[in-house]
Design a protein around this motif. Structure first.
Motif, PDB file in Angstrom:
ATOM      1  N   ILE A   6       0.881  -1.161   0.000  1.00 41.24           N
ATOM      2  CA  ILE A   6       0.000   0.000   0.000  1.00 41.24           C
ATOM      3  C   ILE A   6       0.920   1.212   0.000  1.00 41.24           C
ATOM      4  CG2 ILE A   6      -1.777   1.242   1.264  1.00 41.24           C
ATOM      5  CD1 ILE A   6      -2.545  -1.436   2.530  1.00 41.24           C
ATOM      6  N   LYS A   7       0.870   1.958  -1.083  1.00 43.38           N
ATOM      7  CA  LYS A   7       1.842   3.039  -1.242  1.00 43.38           C
ATOM      8  C   LYS A   7       1.163   4.270  -1.820  1.00 43.38           C
ATOM      9  CE  LYS A   7       6.139   4.217  -3.529  1.00 43.38           C
ATOM     10  NZ  LYS A   7       7.136   3.810  -4.503  1.00 43.38           N
ATOM     11  N   GLY A   8       1.392   5.423  -1.155  1.00 41.25           N
ATOM     12  CA  GLY A   8       0.965   6.687  -1.717  1.00 41.25           C
ATOM     13  C   GLY A   8       0.030   7.510  -0.876  1.00 41.25           C
ATOM     14  N   PHE A   9      -0.303   7.072   0.327  1.00 41.28           N
ATOM     15  CA  PHE A   9      -1.179   7.885   1.171  1.00 41.28           C
ATOM     16  C   PHE A   9      -0.460   9.168   1.576  1.00 41.28           C
ATOM     17  CE2 PHE A   9      -3.778   4.096   2.298  1.00 41.28           C
ATOM     18  CZ  PHE A   9      -5.010   4.648   2.022  1.00 41.28           C
ATOM     19  N   ASN A  10      -1.232  10.258   1.635  1.00 42.29           N
ATOM     20  CA  ASN A  10      -0.683  11.489   2.181  1.00 42.29           C
ATOM     21  C   ASN A  10      -0.942  11.512   3.685  1.00 42.29           C
ATOM     22  OD1 ASN A  10      -3.390  12.144   2.401  1.00 42.29           O
ATOM     23  ND2 ASN A  10      -3.360  13.686   0.774  1.00 42.29           N
ATOM     24  N   SER A  11      -0.557  12.574   4.360  1.00 45.36           N
ATOM     25  CA  SER A  11      -0.677  12.615   5.815  1.00 45.36           C
ATOM     26  C   SER A  11      -2.132  12.643   6.276  1.00 45.36           C
ATOM     27  CB  SER A  11       0.065  13.829   6.377  1.00 45.36           C
ATOM     28  OG  SER A  11      -0.504  15.016   5.856  1.00 45.36           O
ATOM     29  N   ARG A  12      -3.029  13.159   5.474  1.00 52.84           N
ATOM     30  CA  ARG A  12      -4.446  13.166   5.854  1.00 52.84           C
ATOM     31  C   ARG A  12      -5.151  11.873   5.452  1.00 52.84           C
ATOM     32  NH1 ARG A  12      -5.357  18.820   3.106  1.00 52.84           N
ATOM     33  NH2 ARG A  12      -4.882  17.390   1.439  1.00 52.84           N
ATOM     34  N   GLY A  52      -7.403   8.039  -0.996  1.00 53.64           N
ATOM     35  CA  GLY A  52      -7.476   6.582  -1.103  1.00 53.64           C
ATOM     36  C   GLY A  52      -7.738   6.085  -2.507  1.00 53.64           C
ATOM     37  N   ASN A  53      -8.441   6.875  -3.356  1.00 53.41           N
ATOM     38  CA  ASN A  53      -8.719   6.429  -4.717  1.00 53.41           C
ATOM     39  C   ASN A  53      -7.481   6.481  -5.605  1.00 53.41           C
ATOM     40  OD1 ASN A  53      -8.609   9.184  -4.676  1.00 53.41           O
ATOM     41  ND2 ASN A  53     -10.453   9.505  -5.908  1.00 53.41           N
ATOM     42  N   GLN A  54      -6.419   7.149  -5.177  1.00 55.06           N
ATOM     43  CA  GLN A  54      -5.191   7.244  -5.971  1.00 55.06           C
ATOM     44  C   GLN A  54      -4.071   6.364  -5.419  1.00 55.06           C
ATOM     45  OE1 GLN A  54      -4.328  11.372  -5.623  1.00 55.06           O
ATOM     46  NE2 GLN A  54      -6.133  12.028  -6.783  1.00 55.06           N
TER      47      GLN A  54
END
Length: 121
Positions: A90-96, A100-102
């Motif tokens: 699981i890669k690419g979440f930002n701090s907020r 999730g769709n990206q």
């Protein structure tokens, strides 16, 4: 010279007091453990279900347990089929965590979680 002897005396006293405290705490440790272990009885504790409810459940016959506890025997089969293809990462979440769709692997992890929840409920 007097100052040096006062400093050395202070360190000597402080070092001897810590070793005395360590020896005092470790002395006759077996006797302390024996007296403490006799006070407590080992018992299974469940923080979610009260003890009277657990006792009644243990006393109930198998037909009553089957009536109210509808556990399916194929739960482990469902879990094993759901977990055959877990997301690799699981890669690419930002701090907020609002993107999730990206995120790579987010949809696969959500599907795995949903299948797991369906299989145990």
């Amino acid at each position: 010279m007097l100052r040096l002897s006062v400093i050395l005396a202070f360190f000597a006293i402080s070092m001897s007091s810590t070793s005395w405290a360590a020896n005092w705490n470790s002395g006759n440790n077996e006797a302390k453990q024996n007296t403490q272990s006799n006070k407590f009885v080992s018992k299974t504790i469940n923080i979610f279900v009260p003890d009277p409810v657990l006792e009644q459940f243990k006393k109930a016959d198998l037909s009553q347990k089957k009536k109210f506890c509808d556990a399916q025997p194929s739960v482990w089969q469902k879990i094993s089929t759901a977990s055959k293809s877990p997301p690799q990462r699981i890669k690419g979440f930002n701090s907020r965590m609002d993107n999730g769709n990206q995120v790579e692997g987010n949809q696969a992890s959500c599907n795995l979680l949903l299948e797991y929840v369906r299989s145990i409920s």
